[in-house]
Design a protein around this motif. Sequence first.
Motif, PDB file in Angstrom:
ATOM      1  N   PRO A 159       8.107  -6.712  -6.858  1.00  0.00           N
ATOM      2  CA  PRO A 159       8.363  -7.946  -7.811  1.00  0.00           C
ATOM      3  C   PRO A 159       9.763  -8.805  -7.392  1.00  0.00           C
ATOM      4  N   LEU A 160      10.706  -8.130  -6.484  1.00  0.00           N
ATOM      5  CA  LEU A 160      11.316  -8.828  -6.275  1.00  0.00           C
ATOM      6  C   LEU A 160      11.277  -9.578  -4.973  1.00  0.00           C
ATOM      7  N   HIS A 161      10.095  -9.444  -4.417  1.00  0.00           N
ATOM      8  CA  HIS A 161       9.841 -10.245  -3.204  1.00  0.00           C
ATOM      9  C   HIS A 161       8.606 -11.050  -3.628  1.00  0.00           C
ATOM     10  N   GLY A 162       7.297 -10.766  -2.897  1.00  0.00           N
ATOM     11  CA  GLY A 162       6.135 -11.527  -3.198  1.00  0.00           C
ATOM     12  C   GLY A 162       5.596 -11.074  -4.380  1.00  0.00           C
ATOM     13  N   ASP A 216      22.328 -11.142 -20.026  1.00  0.00           N
ATOM     14  CA  ASP A 216      22.634 -10.322 -20.393  1.00  0.00           C
ATOM     15  C   ASP A 216      22.676  -9.166 -19.320  1.00  0.00           C
ATOM     16  N   LYS A 217      24.048  -8.407 -19.171  1.00  0.00           N
ATOM     17  CA  LYS A 217      24.320  -7.488 -17.915  1.00  0.00           C
ATOM     18  C   LYS A 217      23.612  -6.145 -18.367  1.00  0.00           C
ATOM     19  N   ASP A 218      23.247  -5.945 -19.671  1.00  0.00           N
ATOM     20  CA  ASP A 218      22.821  -4.555 -20.173  1.00  0.00           C
ATOM     21  C   ASP A 218      21.272  -4.769 -20.076  1.00  0.00           C
ATOM     22  N   PHE A 252      16.383  -7.301 -17.554  1.00  0.00           N
ATOM     23  CA  PHE A 252      15.582  -8.462 -17.377  1.00  0.00           C
ATOM     24  C   PHE A 252      16.055  -9.566 -16.408  1.00  0.00           C
ATOM     25  N   ARG A 253      15.280 -10.386 -15.347  1.00  0.00           N
ATOM     26  CA  ARG A 253      15.878 -11.191 -14.749  1.00  0.00           C
ATOM     27  C   ARG A 253      14.904 -12.450 -14.813  1.00  0.00           C
ATOM     28  N   LEU A 254      15.171 -13.604 -14.696  1.00  0.00           N
ATOM     29  CA  LEU A 254      14.355 -14.924 -14.703  1.00  0.00           C
ATOM     30  C   LEU A 254      13.719 -14.932 -13.449  1.00  0.00           C
ATOM     31  N   MET A 255      12.189 -14.546 -13.684  1.00  0.00           N
ATOM     32  CA  MET A 255      11.614 -14.359 -12.408  1.00  0.00           C
ATOM     33  C   MET A 255      11.388 -16.139 -11.588  1.00  0.00           C
ATOM     34  N   GLY A 256      11.253 -15.902 -10.538  1.00  0.00           N
ATOM     35  CA  GLY A 256      11.231 -17.059  -9.799  1.00  0.00           C
ATOM     36  C   GLY A 256      12.608 -18.036  -9.730  1.00  0.00           C
ATOM     37  N   PHE A 257      13.542 -17.010 -10.117  1.00  0.00           N
ATOM     38  CA  PHE A 257      14.690 -17.941  -9.976  1.00  0.00           C
ATOM     39  C   PHE A 257      16.005 -17.128  -8.968  1.00  0.00           C
ATOM     40  N   GLY A 258      16.568 -17.846  -8.330  1.00  0.00           N
ATOM     41  CA  GLY A 258      17.356 -17.030  -7.475  1.00  0.00           C
ATOM     42  C   GLY A 258      16.868 -16.985  -6.040  1.00  0.00           C
ATOM     43  N   HIS A 259      17.657 -16.601  -4.903  1.00  0.00           N
ATOM     44  CA  HIS A 259      17.098 -16.512  -3.752  1.00  0.00           C
ATOM     45  C   HIS A 259      18.305 -15.847  -2.918  1.00  0.00           C
ATOM     46  N   ARG A 260      18.136 -14.991  -2.153  1.00  0.00           N
ATOM     47  CA  ARG A 260      19.068 -14.302  -1.180  1.00  0.00           C
ATOM     48  C   ARG A 260      19.900 -15.454  -0.188  1.00  0.00           C
ATOM     49  N   ILE A 261      19.008 -16.473   0.118  1.00  0.00           N
ATOM     50  CA  ILE A 261      19.527 -17.350   1.197  1.00  0.00           C
ATOM     51  C   ILE A 261      19.826 -18.705   0.474  1.00  0.00           C
ATOM     52  N   GLN A 266      25.556 -22.421 -17.659  1.00  0.00           N
ATOM     53  CA  GLN A 266      26.771 -22.359 -16.819  1.00  0.00           C
ATOM     54  C   GLN A 266      26.439 -21.097 -16.024  1.00  0.00           C
ATOM     55  N   TYR A 267      25.766 -19.857 -16.522  1.00  0.00           N
ATOM     56  CA  TYR A 267      25.522 -18.718 -15.803  1.00  0.00           C
ATOM     57  C   TYR A 267      24.636 -19.068 -14.596  1.00  0.00           C
ATOM     58  N   PHE A 268      23.689 -19.994 -14.642  1.00  0.00           N
ATOM     59  CA  PHE A 268      22.896 -20.019 -13.571  1.00  0.00           C
ATOM     60  C   PHE A 268      23.532 -21.002 -12.497  1.00  0.00           C
ATOM     61  N   ASP A 283      26.894 -21.207 -11.919  1.00  0.00           N
ATOM     62  CA  ASP A 283      27.995 -20.266 -11.637  1.00  0.00           C
ATOM     63  C   ASP A 283      27.543 -19.697 -10.321  1.00  0.00           C
ATOM     64  N   ARG A 284      26.231 -19.145 -10.325  1.00  0.00           N
ATOM     65  CA  ARG A 284      25.749 -18.126  -9.388  1.00  0.00           C
ATOM     66  C   ARG A 284      24.513 -19.038  -8.467  1.00  0.00           C
ATOM     67  N   ASN A 285      24.793 -20.268  -8.446  1.00  0.00           N
ATOM     68  CA  ASN A 285      23.624 -21.009  -7.773  1.00  0.00           C
ATOM     69  C   ASN A 285      22.537 -20.652  -7.679  1.00  0.00           C
ATOM     70  N   PRO A 302      15.053 -22.577  -8.986  1.00  0.00           N
ATOM     71  CA  PRO A 302      13.755 -22.200  -8.897  1.00  0.00           C
ATOM     72  C   PRO A 302      13.657 -21.794  -7.307  1.00  0.00           C
ATOM     73  N   ASN A 303      12.845 -20.712  -6.960  1.00  0.00           N
ATOM     74  CA  ASN A 303      12.454 -20.347  -5.477  1.00  0.00           C
ATOM     75  C   ASN A 303      10.939 -20.688  -5.598  1.00  0.00           C
ATOM     76  N   VAL A 304      10.440 -20.300  -4.306  1.00  0.00           N
ATOM     77  CA  VAL A 304       8.788 -20.807  -4.176  1.00  0.00           C
ATOM     78  C   VAL A 304       7.993 -20.323  -5.032  1.00  0.00           C
TER      79      VAL A 304
HETATM   80  N1  ACO Z   1      17.975 -14.106 -13.303  1.00  0.00           N
HETATM   81  C1  ACO Z   1      19.227 -13.656 -13.662  1.00  0.00           C
HETATM   82  N2  ACO Z   1      20.214 -13.276 -13.135  1.00  0.00           N
HETATM   83  C2  ACO Z   1      20.056 -13.485 -11.707  1.00  0.00           C
HETATM   84  C3  ACO Z   1      19.084 -13.740 -11.071  1.00  0.00           C
HETATM   85  C4  ACO Z   1      17.617 -14.004 -11.999  1.00  0.00           C
HETATM   86  N3  ACO Z   1      16.519 -14.430 -11.469  1.00  0.00           N
HETATM   87  N4  ACO Z   1      18.857 -13.515  -9.814  1.00  0.00           N
HETATM   88  C5  ACO Z   1      20.470 -13.226  -9.613  1.00  0.00           C
HETATM   89  N5  ACO Z   1      20.850 -13.094 -10.643  1.00  0.00           N
HETATM   90  C6  ACO Z   1      22.319 -12.903 -10.820  1.00  0.00           C
HETATM   91  C7  ACO Z   1      22.554 -11.407 -10.608  1.00  0.00           C
HETATM   92  O1  ACO Z   1      22.692 -10.641 -11.818  1.00  0.00           O
HETATM   93  C8  ACO Z   1      24.072 -11.502 -10.011  1.00  0.00           C
HETATM   94  O2  ACO Z   1      24.988 -11.569 -11.282  1.00  0.00           O
HETATM   95  P1  ACO Z   1      26.559 -11.193 -10.959  1.00  0.00           P
HETATM   96  O3  ACO Z   1      26.853 -11.802  -9.961  1.00  0.00           O
HETATM   97  O4  ACO Z   1      26.957 -11.370 -12.430  1.00  0.00           O
HETATM   98  O5  ACO Z   1      26.295  -9.689 -10.929  1.00  0.00           O
HETATM   99  C9  ACO Z   1      24.091 -12.630  -9.363  1.00  0.00           C
HETATM  100  O6  ACO Z   1      23.044 -13.523  -9.789  1.00  0.00           O
HETATM  101  C10 ACO Z   1      23.696 -12.391  -7.690  1.00  0.00           C
HETATM  102  O7  ACO Z   1      22.368 -11.774  -7.827  1.00  0.00           O
HETATM  103  P2  ACO Z   1      22.034 -10.696  -6.519  1.00  0.00           P
HETATM  104  O8  ACO Z   1      21.056  -9.669  -7.051  1.00  0.00           O
HETATM  105  O9  ACO Z   1      23.327 -10.135  -6.029  1.00  0.00           O
HETATM  106  O10 ACO Z   1      21.491 -11.826  -5.601  1.00  0.00           O
HETATM  107  P3  ACO Z   1      20.647 -11.553  -4.387  1.00  0.00           P
HETATM  108  O11 ACO Z   1      20.621 -12.568  -3.218  1.00  0.00           O
HETATM  109  O12 ACO Z   1      20.555 -10.121  -4.006  1.00  0.00           O
HETATM  110  O13 ACO Z   1      18.901 -11.587  -5.161  1.00  0.00           O
HETATM  111  C11 ACO Z   1      16.863 -12.154  -5.804  1.00  0.00           C
HETATM  112  C12 ACO Z   1      18.138 -12.389  -4.798  1.00  0.00           C
HETATM  113  C13 ACO Z   1      16.489 -10.496  -5.521  1.00  0.00           C
HETATM  114  C14 ACO Z   1      15.691 -12.878  -5.166  1.00  0.00           C
HETATM  115  C15 ACO Z   1      17.196 -12.351  -7.292  1.00  0.00           C
HETATM  116  O14 ACO Z   1      17.572 -13.490  -7.350  1.00  0.00           O
HETATM  117  C16 ACO Z   1      16.155 -11.944  -8.288  1.00  0.00           C
HETATM  118  O15 ACO Z   1      16.162 -10.897  -8.571  1.00  0.00           O
HETATM  119  N6  ACO Z   1      15.451 -13.210  -8.717  1.00  0.00           N
HETATM  120  C17 ACO Z   1      14.469 -12.897  -9.405  1.00  0.00           C
HETATM  121  C18 ACO Z   1      13.004 -12.443  -8.515  1.00  0.00           C
HETATM  122  C19 ACO Z   1      12.241 -13.506  -7.695  1.00  0.00           C
HETATM  123  O16 ACO Z   1      12.313 -14.490  -8.087  1.00  0.00           O
HETATM  124  N7  ACO Z   1      12.143 -13.020  -6.581  1.00  0.00           N
HETATM  125  C20 ACO Z   1      11.362 -13.959  -5.542  1.00  0.00           C
HETATM  126  C21 ACO Z   1      12.441 -14.312  -4.394  1.00  0.00           C
HETATM  127  S1  ACO Z   1      11.606 -15.386  -3.249  1.00  0.00           S
HETATM  128  C22 ACO Z   1      10.653 -14.803  -2.400  1.00  0.00           C
HETATM  129  O17 ACO Z   1      10.835 -13.382  -2.113  1.00  0.00           O
HETATM  130  C23 ACO Z   1       9.670 -15.129  -1.806  1.00  0.00           C
END
Ligand code: ACO
Length: 429
Positions: free
Chosen positions: A262-265, A294-296, A299-308, A351-353, A355-357, A360-362
Amino acid sequence: MEQTAKIVVDGKTFELPIITGSDGEKAIDISRLRQETGIVTLDPGFANTASCRSGITFVDGEKGILRYRGIPVEQLAEHSRFVETAYLLINGDLPTKKELERFSVLLNDHSLVHEDMRTFFEHFPRWAHPMGILSSMVNALRAFYPEIPERTEEEEINITVTRLLSKVRTMAAISYKIFKGHKVIYPIQDLPYAANFLNMMFDSPVRRYEIDPDFVKALNVFWILHADHEQNCSTAAVRLVGSARVNLYAAISAGICALWGPLHGGANQAVVEMLGQIHKNGGDMAPFIARAKDKDDPFRLMGFGHRIYKTYDPRARIMKKACHKVLGKLTQHDPLLDIAKGLEELALKDQYFVDRNLYPNVDFYSGVLLRAIGIPLNMFTVMFAIGRLPGWISQWKESIDDSDWKLHRPRQIYIGANERDYVPVEKRG
Ligand code: ACO
């Protein structure tokens, strides 16, 4: 003059070469670090480590750039078809008209799967996830199509590549038909790749499937956007497993397993499940945003955030546009698209989102697009896998031709117990 980086260990200075990529990216070459200094580097999740040199895909996560073999993905999504983009990734250049025709003919010629494989499909439990089925069946392909000693290695690779591209699509459709308990539909010779897939998925002996060219275009865009993404988790898995010199089927099967997560495809399925949950809860997005922050709460907002990507994922922008096009044409209202747009708007202001850049991802819009063309939820990640095949294959090919090739074997920093004696069971407290 060659640039170098200096590292001081116990007062002694060591110089390490800095290498520069074709777009100016710099990397410190640490391949001789342990040999020269006795120490290794620690980089959990390889977030800071380039595992190879690659000439396939360029990503600039800060600027939101994605190019395959130098060509911007925006241009490919607009003008190319998946089969052509697959050729580009695997062979390095766009095909001539003749090469493309030949490639398409070959894909059709190899599109059937051995009839005996149906037995396997039929005996998976109905509730089995199609990604599990697909990874097992791709591995099983090797048993049905073993290497032939008369072929050269190059011929063998070419035929395996064509088989994989063609048969994985057929197998995906078969697994869906069997899951539904419906008659399996065979590929049709004169249908192109994406249209053929839609036909295998949705045609039935009692209701003819009308192939909509806009769906075909949307599917091509979806697959092109997923075709490669340099050293992501599943591609790294393909390269790592491939580095042990296993056959290509096994390496691709490993990639499919990694992609399932779930963190990837698996995120495209998770996004639609999350949007559906918000819809079911009356459309209130605020509690979901609060949970994601919430750090406790895991749950993560799916489709948000990306390693690159630390900016808007360029693929998400194209996908969002494609969603509007397909849904607009259908004049079909999907409340999940409204929720996705609302959620994006809320998160991008939070601000949370910020600050952490986190953008939305693909996957954020891809599920809405797949829903619109009729793909069921449990097939979403399979759709991603079909799209990612050319990337996995081209990266595997590049790795086996690499003169720097090495069996992948990371180091570790051991933090366990120091040496201690074995205690017989009767003496343990
Ligand atoms: N929702 C809430 N918080 C998030 C999210 C999110 N989706 N993504 C990252 N963060 C927060 C983390 O909690 C962390 O916070 P902190 O610095 O206060 O501890 C900070 O942002 C950095 O997060 P990392 O996990 O270190 O970032 P990383 O680069 O390892 O994670 C990942 C990338 C795994 C994709 C992550 O953003 C995530 O879990 N996203 C949701 C799942 C998702 O959409 N995956 C698809 C990725 S695209 C693909 O694979 C095709």
